[in-house]
Design a protein around this motif. Sequence first.
Motif: not given
Lengths: 111, 118
Positions: A58-82
Amino acid sequence: TQLLEQSPQFLSIQEGENLTVYCNSSSVFSSLQWYRQEPGEGPVLLVTVVTGGEVKKLKRLTFQFGDARKDSSLHITAAQPGDTGLYLCAGAHNAGNMLTFGGGTRLMVKP
Amino acid sequence: GAVVSQHPSWVICKSGTSVKIECRSLDFQATTMFWYRQFPKQSLMLMATSNEGSKATYEQGVEKDKFLINHASLTLSTLTVTSAHPEDSSFYICSARDTPWGSADTQYFGPGTRLTVL
């Protein structure tokens, strides 16, 4: 007992930096949602992931669901004050079941 | 689509009075709505699950006689805080699950109601 461990709890970074928020559990989820909440407002849905290994962007946000569906991560690239806000992950153990929320990650992006 | 409204957005009341909070799904039917409570700088705590036409299911530790929930239609659920006390002051948020379209697990949240009991 909190079934979803979210980390870090607090994160203060400079504009332009990258960051990753983690959501971990020992339980398997049928789906997992990420929300962003600003003070005095309700959470706003960012994404829903349902398939193990799924990656959504989602634009600069990348979401990943773990292979086992027990975990997830949210990565933000080039964070902005908004991007400043409270980020919440929430998982459902069975389709149609209630959501269990993580403790939240409070992000502050300084200009 | 998938808009949820809450009313009022902010309420101040005297100790001992009752306060009703409304949660409406504006553009979809919600057979299930959820009520959460959120303390400052904390995550959401589920209070109860509200199913249209049936009694609400309360989470452990939530007093059903104090937090009355009514889900009389597919677009409206109400939470009444009875005999409110200062410790009931909090941010109350409702959510609704969209059915039959969309992910059955996805919940859409209202903007919240801030309750202050004096």
